[in-house]
Write a protein that holds these residues in place. Structure first.
Motif, short mmCIF file in Angstrom:
data_model
loop_
_atom_site.label_atom_id
_atom_site.label_comp_id
_atom_site.label_asym_id
_atom_site.label_seq_id
_atom_site.Cartn_x
_atom_site.Cartn_y
_atom_site.Cartn_z
N GLU A 115 0.97 -1.33 0.12
CA GLU A 115 -0.05 0.12 -0.24
C GLU A 115 0.67 0.81 -0.15
O GLU A 115 1.45 1.08 -0.66
CB GLU A 115 -0.84 -0.05 1.28
CG GLU A 115 -1.96 -1.02 1.12
CD GLU A 115 -2.90 -1.28 2.49
OE1 GLU A 115 -3.74 -2.09 1.78
OE2 GLU A 115 -2.90 -0.23 3.39
N THR A 387 -6.14 -6.15 8.56
CA THR A 387 -6.90 -7.26 7.88
C THR A 387 -7.77 -6.60 6.92
O THR A 387 -8.75 -6.05 7.26
CB THR A 387 -7.14 -7.81 8.38
OG1 THR A 387 -5.98 -9.18 9.34
CG2 THR A 387 -7.31 -9.71 7.87
N ASP A 388 -7.99 -6.75 5.58
CA ASP A 388 -8.71 -6.35 4.50
C ASP A 388 -9.20 -7.68 4.43
O ASP A 388 -8.90 -8.24 3.13
CB ASP A 388 -8.28 -5.42 3.62
CG ASP A 388 -8.69 -4.68 2.17
OD1 ASP A 388 -10.36 -5.38 2.59
OD2 ASP A 388 -8.40 -4.03 1.34
N ARG A 390 -12.40 -9.26 1.62
CA ARG A 390 -13.28 -8.63 0.52
C ARG A 390 -13.90 -9.69 -0.41
O ARG A 390 -13.39 -10.83 -0.50
CB ARG A 390 -12.53 -7.67 -0.11
CG ARG A 390 -12.10 -6.64 -0.12
CD ARG A 390 -11.79 -5.93 -1.12
NE ARG A 390 -10.80 -4.81 -0.43
CZ ARG A 390 -10.26 -2.93 -1.75
NH1 ARG A 390 -10.40 -3.44 -2.56
NH2 ARG A 390 -9.68 -3.01 -0.48
N GLN A 416 -16.19 -5.47 1.71
CA GLN A 416 -15.39 -5.40 2.92
C GLN A 416 -15.75 -5.51 4.14
O GLN A 416 -16.80 -4.52 4.79
CB GLN A 416 -14.91 -4.37 2.10
CG GLN A 416 -13.43 -3.92 2.97
CD GLN A 416 -13.21 -2.14 2.43
OE1 GLN A 416 -13.37 -1.53 2.15
NE2 GLN A 416 -11.39 -1.85 2.26
N ILE A 418 -12.73 -4.41 6.83
CA ILE A 418 -11.90 -4.31 7.05
C ILE A 418 -10.98 -3.31 8.57
O ILE A 418 -11.89 -2.99 8.80
CB ILE A 418 -11.19 -2.58 5.70
CG1 ILE A 418 -9.85 -2.58 5.96
CG2 ILE A 418 -11.55 -1.71 6.04
CD1 ILE A 418 -8.91 -1.81 4.91
N SER A 431 -12.93 -1.27 13.50
CA SER A 431 -13.03 -1.72 12.06
C SER A 431 -14.27 -1.41 11.41
O SER A 431 -15.25 -0.66 11.98
CB SER A 431 -13.60 -3.73 12.96
OG SER A 431 -15.23 -4.07 13.25
N ILE A 465 -8.70 1.79 2.27
CA ILE A 465 -7.05 0.54 2.74
C ILE A 465 -6.50 0.99 4.07
O ILE A 465 -6.72 1.63 4.52
CB ILE A 465 -6.30 0.55 1.60
CG1 ILE A 465 -5.45 2.54 2.17
CG2 ILE A 465 -6.35 1.06 0.04
CD1 ILE A 465 -4.30 3.36 1.14
N ILE A 466 -5.87 -0.32 4.44
CA ILE A 466 -5.28 -0.72 6.10
C ILE A 466 -4.62 0.26 6.36
O ILE A 466 -4.33 1.14 7.43
CB ILE A 466 -4.39 -1.62 6.14
CG1 ILE A 466 -5.16 -3.23 5.69
CG2 ILE A 466 -4.29 -1.86 6.89
CD1 ILE A 466 -4.88 -4.60 5.08
#
Length: 669
Positions: A115, A387-388, A390, A416, A418, A431, A465-466
């Protein structure tokens, strides 16, 4: 407009070449009547394919260098795997982050890369010799079966197979390639062992070692932080079984590593700055387990199940005394950046089926599937872990109506979940749940003359994104993008003389990005309100039966960004207008000689500083002896930047390399 754009590009490329002069098939087949690269005129998708012949000829140090000849693709420091990246249509890598998550990189279907790592390039840390083809899809229109949030494009790499060497026949084949480069005293060795014990089973092992010292620019100055050593391994096996060998299981493992000692933390720079130096170890590995089922007598089933695992590990340790800020209140932040282990693991299961069927006057090529994606990021002092997860479903249907009209609707729905690591402090341990419905439609109509028109529109969303877990607003606001495209193509033979082929494709596009979280401006920093890019990509080629060929491509682009306060300015990641012209001649199946000119207009880099226009020339030759003691050998030679031009592309942070002689020798035994 089109004629003016083409004329402008031709004048740019000619001016660049003149200015520089003033400035001081594995087995190697040559096909007459074909240019270097076949333009994809049969689809509305702006896609460019680079095959094994072109991979061999370009003698690229990196995958980035391999695809920089694609219109719309710009490099950030492309001659090294570290501190480099790929930018497509103004999105992807930039001088701050190795990626902005808007260019998707796939290796044998596996999603790779990290990322938004600050000042660390991470998109394509692998070797070109491992691959037999690279496909670049520009923009969003052709992206929905591969992923969400694709604004710049998709880069797909396919690794070599044993049957590429054996031709599908039982036996052993061994291929050895040796390459040398004058600038940086570069050296590469690629050894490939292919074995087919029978027609059903094949194994391949590829070990490639690439080493380069610091290069010099056109003025003879050393380009700091440009040396690297990159050993890479590919192991792959495939077993086919059943009636007509309709079942197939493939397993592969792909790994590249690098050790850097006492190098700038900022991998985009050439010298140490306030961030200091680090010892850095990088490892990228990809594992694939794939099952394919393609019954001969059932057009409704063409099943492809791909389980992939990719990991990228970047470990760095601060070199004491290397930062000028050591001992100041700012140093703990510097130390947190430098002493960090970034680790990403992405596991993905893709189940896709392709069906061919007829409904009335329409025939369908329907690709539909489901994906389960799990990405884990290790917690670091400078970046949150989490953690992501999907789940995506997608469908793309090429609907052919008669012989002339093709309509392609595409849809993707993605959910998603996340969350941050449980042992971190709020808000990094929160989360979030998100979902998005995306899709597009394209159409193409071909006339009997070989002329075709096409157009399309697409909408996509980049889910959080994380890396953004520390900003709750970003975690509930996916970035959104809309793209419109229109253009025409031409493909016809026997135009000027018998046996010749003329191909051309011109594509206009406009992309709007909003609800932005990736780019900020002002003090205090606030996300941009909108980014709009507009451009035209031109591809054209001519080849005749006598072996003469011409390839031309160009990218003309403009972009604007709007701040949160409504102030409009030039898009900071806007590439330069550019054009590339290749003139070549094939002499039977033995010799291919070509001259390539690349020119770029003056512009402004990401920091607002002016960049000069430039023109560079390259000469390449491929020699394939057809008889005698050297029959079967492949000799390739090239001179890049012939006139030793000193220049810096506007998205790069260091000068490009000066004159570089390249020589490679290969043989398949």
């Amino acid at each position: 407009m089109i004629l003016l754009g083409t004329a402008s590009c031709l004048s740019m490329i000619a001016a660049g070449g003149w200015a520089q002069e003033q400035d001081d098939g594995f087995l190697g087949t040559l096909v007459l009547g074909e240019s270097k690269r076949e333009i994809q005129t049969d689809t509305a998708v702006p896609v460019t394919n680079i095959d094994q012949e072109e991979i061999n000829e370009r003698q690229a140090n990196t995958v980035a260098e391999l695809i920089d000849s694609v219109p719309g693709v710009s490099l950030v420091n492309g001659s090294t795997p570290q501190g480099s990246g790929i930018n497509i249509r103004g999105f992807g890598a930039n001088s701050t982050f190795g990626t902005d998550q808007k260019v998707l990189i796939l290796v044998d279907g596996a999603t790779t890369g990290a990322e938004e790592l600050y000042r660390i390039g991470n998109q394509l840390f692998t070797d070109p010799q491992l691959y037999k083809s690279v496909s670049v899809v520009r923009g969003t229109v052709g992206s929905f079966e591969y992923g969400s949030g694709v604004v710049g494009g998709v880069v797909q790499l396919e690794t070599k197979d044993a049957s590429d060497l054996t031709g599908g026949e039982p036996g052993f084949r061994f291929r050895q390639t040796l390459e040398g480069y004058s600038n940086g005293n570069g050296f590469a060795s690629s050894s490939i062992l292919a074995w087919q014990p029978n027609t059903q089973t094949e194994f391949l092992f590829n070990y490639t070692y690439r080493d380069q010292g610091d290069q010099k620019d056109g003025d003879g100055d050393t380009i700091g932080n440009s040396s690297f050593t990159l050993p890479s391994v590919l192991a792959k096996g495939k077993y086919s079984f059943g009636d007509n060998l309709e079942h197939a299981i493939t397993a592969s493992w792909n790994r590249s590593t690098s050790e850097e000692r006492d190098v700038p933390y900022d991998s985009f720079s050439t010298t140490a700055d306030s961030f200091g130096n680090v010892d850095r170890d990088i490892e990228t590995q990809i594992g694939i387990l794939r099952f394919q089922y393609q019954p001969v007598e059932n057009d409704l089933i063409d099943l492809d199940v791909n389980l992939s695992y990719s990991e990228q590990s970047i470990k760095s340790a601060y070199v004491p005394g290397s930062s000028s800020l050591e001992g100041t209140p700012f140093f703990p932040r510097i130390r947190a950046l430098a002493d960090a282990t970034h680790n990403y693991e992405t596991t993905k299961l893709t189940i896709k089926n392709t069906s061919y069927f007829q409904t009335g006057i329409a025939s369908h090529d329907l690709r539909a599937g489901i994906e389960f994606i799990n990405r884990e990021r290790l917690d670091a002092a400078s970046a949150p872990g989490g953690t992501d997860r999907r789940i995506s479903v997608f469908a793309v249907d090429d609907v052919q109506i008669g012989d002339q009209l093709t309509i392609t609707p595409a849809v993707r729905y993605e959910t998603q979940d996340i969350k941050g690591d449980d042992d971190t402090a709020a808000p990094f341990n929160e989360s979030y749940d998100n979902n998005a419905l995306m899709g597009g439609l394209s159409a193409r109509y071909e006339f009997n003359s070989g002329f075709a028109i096409f157009g399309g529109g697409a909408y996509t969303e980049s889910l959080p994104i994380i890396d953004d877990l520390g900003t709750p607003l970003y975690m509930t606001q996916p970035e959104k993008s809309r793209t419109w495209e229109a253009g025409f193509s031409y493909n016809r033979g026997d135009v000027i003389a018998e046996g010749d082929v003329v191909r051309a494709k011109v594509n206009f596009y406009e992309t709007t990005l909003w609800d932005i979280t990736s780019y900020v401006s002002g003090r205090p920093s606030r996300p941009l309100s909108e980014v709009v890019t507009k451009g035209v990509e031109i591809e054209a080629s001519y080849a005749n039966a006598g072996g003469f060929y011409v390839d031309f491509n160009s990218n003309i682009v403009t972009g604007t960004e709007t701040s949160s306060t409504g102030v409009e300015s030039r898009w900071r990641n806007e590439p330069s207008d550019s054009a590339r012209l290749t003139l070549g001649k094939r002499f039977g199946e033995t010799l291919d000689v070509s001259w390539e000119i690349f020119g770029a207009r003056s512009g402004t880099d990401s920091r607002g500083a002016a960049t000069a226009g430039y023109g560079v020339n390259a000469l390449r030759a491929t020699y394939l002896p057809q008889e005698g003691v050297f029959e079967g050998f492949e000799v390739r030679a090239g001179i890049e930047n012939i006139f030793d031009k000193n220049y810096r592309p506007n998205l790069s942070t260091r000068n490009s390399s000066g004159r570089n002689f390249k020589l490679s020798l290969a043989k398949t035994f």
